[in-house]
Design an enzyme around this catalytic site. Structure first.
Site, PDB file in Angstrom:
ATOM      1  N   ASP A 168       0.864  -0.682  -0.302  1.00 28.71           N
ATOM      2  CA  ASP A 168       0.069  -0.371  -0.155  1.00 28.71           C
ATOM      3  C   ASP A 168       0.709   1.070   0.257  1.00 28.71           C
ATOM      4  O   ASP A 168       0.640   1.894   0.637  1.00 28.71           O
ATOM      5  CB  ASP A 168      -0.861  -0.025   1.245  1.00 28.71           C
ATOM      6  N   LYS A 209       2.256   1.907  -5.362  1.00 28.42           N
ATOM      7  CA  LYS A 209       2.469   1.224  -6.749  1.00 28.42           C
ATOM      8  C   LYS A 209       1.800   1.675  -7.592  1.00 28.42           C
ATOM      9  O   LYS A 209       2.055   2.089  -8.468  1.00 28.42           O
ATOM     10  CB  LYS A 209       2.671   0.500  -6.406  1.00 28.42           C
ATOM     11  N   ASN A 250      -4.966 -10.389  -4.612  1.00 31.97           N
ATOM     12  CA  ASN A 250      -5.152 -10.321  -2.729  1.00 31.97           C
ATOM     13  C   ASN A 250      -4.679  -8.377  -2.419  1.00 31.97           C
ATOM     14  O   ASN A 250      -4.628  -7.509  -1.991  1.00 31.97           O
ATOM     15  CB  ASN A 250      -4.032 -10.396  -1.637  1.00 31.97           C
ATOM     16  N   GLY A 291      -4.756  -4.570  -4.322  1.00 35.82           N
ATOM     17  CA  GLY A 291      -5.507  -3.735  -4.730  1.00 35.82           C
ATOM     18  C   GLY A 291      -4.620  -1.750  -4.999  1.00 35.82           C
ATOM     19  O   GLY A 291      -4.256  -1.221  -4.047  1.00 35.82           O
ATOM     20  N   HIS A 292      -4.601  -2.366  -6.735  1.00 35.49           N
ATOM     21  CA  HIS A 292      -4.082  -0.732  -6.518  1.00 35.49           C
ATOM     22  C   HIS A 292      -4.765   0.003  -7.448  1.00 35.49           C
ATOM     23  O   HIS A 292      -5.183   0.020  -7.983  1.00 35.49           O
ATOM     24  CB  HIS A 292      -3.105  -1.703  -7.808  1.00 35.49           C
ATOM     25  N   GLN A 322       1.678  -6.199  -3.058  1.00 38.32           N
ATOM     26  CA  GLN A 322       2.280  -6.131  -1.916  1.00 38.32           C
ATOM     27  C   GLN A 322       3.563  -5.171  -1.461  1.00 38.32           C
ATOM     28  O   GLN A 322       3.923  -4.678  -2.193  1.00 38.32           O
ATOM     29  CB  GLN A 322       3.029  -7.335  -1.450  1.00 38.32           C
ATOM     30  N   ARG A 371     -10.611  -2.764   4.909  1.00 34.50           N
ATOM     31  CA  ARG A 371     -10.267  -2.671   6.450  1.00 34.50           C
ATOM     32  C   ARG A 371      -9.181  -1.711   6.877  1.00 34.50           C
ATOM     33  O   ARG A 371      -8.366  -1.043   5.808  1.00 34.50           O
ATOM     34  CB  ARG A 371      -8.851  -4.019   6.972  1.00 34.50           C
ATOM     35  N   LEU A 395       3.754  12.446   1.479  1.00 37.99           N
ATOM     36  CA  LEU A 395       4.338  13.190   2.142  1.00 37.99           C
ATOM     37  C   LEU A 395       3.058  14.516   2.274  1.00 37.99           C
ATOM     38  O   LEU A 395       3.299  14.535   3.546  1.00 37.99           O
ATOM     39  CB  LEU A 395       6.063  13.584   1.058  1.00 37.99           C
ATOM     40  N   GLY A 435      -1.137  13.345  -3.471  1.00 38.72           N
ATOM     41  CA  GLY A 435      -2.600  12.975  -4.280  1.00 38.72           C
ATOM     42  C   GLY A 435      -2.401  12.121  -4.483  1.00 38.72           C
ATOM     43  O   GLY A 435      -2.010  11.198  -5.076  1.00 38.72           O
TER      44      GLY A 435
HETATM   45  P1  IMP Z   1      -2.782 -12.773   1.646  1.00 44.15           P
HETATM   46  O1  IMP Z   1      -1.415 -12.064   0.616  1.00 44.15           O
HETATM   47  O2  IMP Z   1      -4.056 -12.592   1.891  1.00 44.15           O
HETATM   48  O3  IMP Z   1      -2.191 -14.152   2.666  1.00 44.15           O
HETATM   49  O4  IMP Z   1      -2.429 -12.099   3.392  1.00 44.15           O
HETATM   50  C1  IMP Z   1      -0.674 -12.305   3.924  1.00 44.15           C
HETATM   51  C2  IMP Z   1      -0.578 -10.807   4.898  1.00 44.15           C
HETATM   52  O5  IMP Z   1      -0.608 -10.187   3.257  1.00 44.15           O
HETATM   53  C3  IMP Z   1      -1.753 -10.288   5.439  1.00 44.15           C
HETATM   54  O6  IMP Z   1      -0.648  -9.829   6.971  1.00 44.15           O
HETATM   55  C4  IMP Z   1      -2.293  -9.417   4.266  1.00 44.15           C
HETATM   56  O7  IMP Z   1      -3.169  -7.841   4.947  1.00 44.15           O
HETATM   57  C5  IMP Z   1      -1.205  -8.899   3.558  1.00 44.15           C
HETATM   58  N1  IMP Z   1      -1.196  -8.187   2.431  1.00 44.15           N
HETATM   59  C6  IMP Z   1      -1.622  -8.826   1.385  1.00 44.15           C
HETATM   60  N2  IMP Z   1      -1.947  -8.198  -0.006  1.00 44.15           N
HETATM   61  C7  IMP Z   1      -2.248  -6.482   0.702  1.00 44.15           C
HETATM   62  C8  IMP Z   1      -1.243  -5.698  -0.025  1.00 44.15           C
HETATM   63  O8  IMP Z   1      -2.059  -5.512  -1.465  1.00 44.15           O
HETATM   64  N3  IMP Z   1      -1.127  -4.722   0.645  1.00 44.15           N
HETATM   65  C9  IMP Z   1      -1.250  -4.929   2.307  1.00 44.15           C
HETATM   66  N4  IMP Z   1      -1.056  -6.166   2.458  1.00 44.15           N
HETATM   67  C10 IMP Z   1      -1.203  -7.018   1.970  1.00 44.15           C
END
Ligand code: IMP
Length: 431
Positions: free
Chosen positions: A13, A16, A38, A40-41, A223, A302, A331, A414
């Site tokens: 987060d 990117k 998993n 979210g860009h 990630q 979340r 910043l 921004g």
């Molecule tokens: P998983 O990738 O769903 O197995 O989650 C494993 C850990 O990585 C958890 O703490 C998630 O919140 C975190 N996580 C997975 N994808 C992201 C992302 O895109 N941004 C931030 N945290 C992530």
């Protein structure tokens, strides 16, 4: 054959999506090399708001090619939905996106297994996105996984599906009988197979051809480094390698094809899910960062945990990724914070620690040692040049550079890519 890998240097987060969207302008091919939906860009563009989970954000740039490479785990149903979402918003995906035949697929039972683990004994809870990522990667390294190429061959798929369901029955039967899970999967199988067949390709060959014809290839990680399965805060990590080295094995490209690595770094720290976070704030500054920075997970909704900039963690990321340049994001969120802190070392049992510790006990015990910097006031987005920034803001950026040993190439504020200042005029990707 220029190529650039864009990596997150914290717990994900970092922003990117926006940076890749900006750099996508000067790229021909944009490659996702690990993770799955998993991620979210978030990208804001032409006044529209897009959240991409699987498809590289570069696809938003007309005419560019997007690749979902072998290191990614692909949920065919989620991909179909994302393509449909983009196409309803007039972003043409067909003919521009390819999916590696070697990528592994995520099926509903992976999501059930993820949820079973997450709702079980508290000690095993990671706070995952419950998208089935960990179970799908476990099957890959456990050699029972189903690749895209297997998914496309119906007899092979059915055989592997039955093997997997039988093997996992003791756990899955807690959710429902495996006969029902099988039925559920087969109900959409033909449709998903026909969909995926249109995108499946040998993407390693595609990338080799792109390099041969001097195309500009951008690798987009998902990630962040501190969630890397090898170098992150294990076991509170994701199940893949977001680090720059992951771009090679995650896309079938040799290391000699990687020219540059750009780290993406937020001016403070956030994390979603469980796990150590030495600089986490539980006071009103933490709430301010959360609120002003709109720190809400793009995939799960979340609230992100917030804290001060952790130079120990980022130095670790600088080393394991080979980062020499970085894009600094958010910043502007620090506007009005009276004293800004940078964690330069940890105190672990009275000892000063400057390298990120491997021990989970040490990570949990680590108390941040801070250096304080005078805050700044003023909406940074209103300044058209970096030289016009308040001196305190520039002093903070310089302090970050010194603390992590890398140079700030871009300052992003921004949500739109237009709100970005280029500090390093020699940064090759924007030339
Ligand atoms: P998983 O990738 O769903 O197995 O989650 C494993 C850990 O990585 C958890 O703490 C998630 O919140 C975190 N996580 C997975 N994808 C992201 C992302 O895109 N941004 C931030 N945290 C992530």
């Amino acid at each position: 054959m220029p190529s650039l890998v864009v990596v997150g240097a914290q717990w994900g987060d970092e922003g990117k999506g926006k940076i890749v969207h900006l750099l996508g302008k000067n790229s021909d091919v944009i490659v996702r090399y690990q993770g799955g939906n998993n991620a979210g860009h978030t990208v804001v563009f032409d006044g529209k708001h897009f959240i991409l989970h699987l498809i590289p954000s570069g696809i938003l740039e007309p005419g560019k090619k997007g690749v979902i490479a072998n290191g990614v785990v692909v949920d065919p149903a989620a991909l179909k939905e994302e393509v449909a979402f983009l196409e309803t918003r007039k972003i043409k995906v067909k003919g521009r996106l390819t999916v590696s035949t070697l990528a592994h697929v995520i099926l509903p039972y992976h999501k059930y297994l993820d949820t079973i683990r997450e709702t079980g004994d508290k000690s095993g809870v990671i706070g995952t996105t419950r998208k089935g990522i960990g179970p799908a990667y476990s099957d890959k390294v456990g050699r029972t996984g189903i690749r895209v190429v297997d998914f496309l061959e119906k007899p092979v798929f059915e055989e592997l599906l039955d093997q997997n369901l039988t093997e996992k029955e003791p756990l899955l039967s807690r959710v429902k009988p495996i006969s029902e899970i099988r039925k559920e999967i087969m109900a959409t199988y033909d449709e998903l197979r026909a969909f995926l067949a249109e995108y499946a390709a040998d993407t390693s060959v595609q990338l080799a051809k792109a390099f041969e014809s001097n195309k500009r290839v951008l690798f987009e990680s998902a990630q962040g480094t501190m969630l890397d399965v090898d170098f992150g805060t294990f076991p509170y990590v994701t199940s893949s390698n977001p680090i720059a080295g992951g771009a090679c094995n995650g896309s079938g490209v040799g290391p000699r094809h990687i020219d540059e690595v750009l780290g993406v770094i937020k001016a403070y720290t956030t994390r979603v899910g469980e796990g150590p976070f030495p600089t986490e704030l539980f006071d009103e500054t933490g709430v301010q960062l959360q609120t002003v920075g709109q720190e809400v997970g793009a995939t799960t909704g979340r609230q992100r945990r917030c804290g001060w900039f952790d130079a120990v963690a980022v130095r670790h990321a600088v080393r394991v990724n080979g980062i020499s340049k970085f894009a600094l994001t958010k910043l502007d969120v620090l506007n009005g914070v009276k004293t800004i802190k940078i964690c330069v070392a940890y105190d672990v049992d009275g000892k000063r620690v400057t390298d990120f510790p491997a021990s989970r006990t040490a990570q949990a015990k680590a108390k941040p040692i801070y250096k304080n910097y005078k805050g700044f006031t003023g909406d940074l987005r209103s300044f058209k040049s970096y030289a016009k920034f308040p001196a305190e803001a520039r002093a903070f950026v310089k302090a970050l550079e010194d603390a992590i040993g890398a140079k700030c190439a871009l300052v992003s504020m921004g949500k739109s890519r237009d709100e970005t200042l280029v500090l390093d005029k020699k940064f090759s990707w924007l030339k």
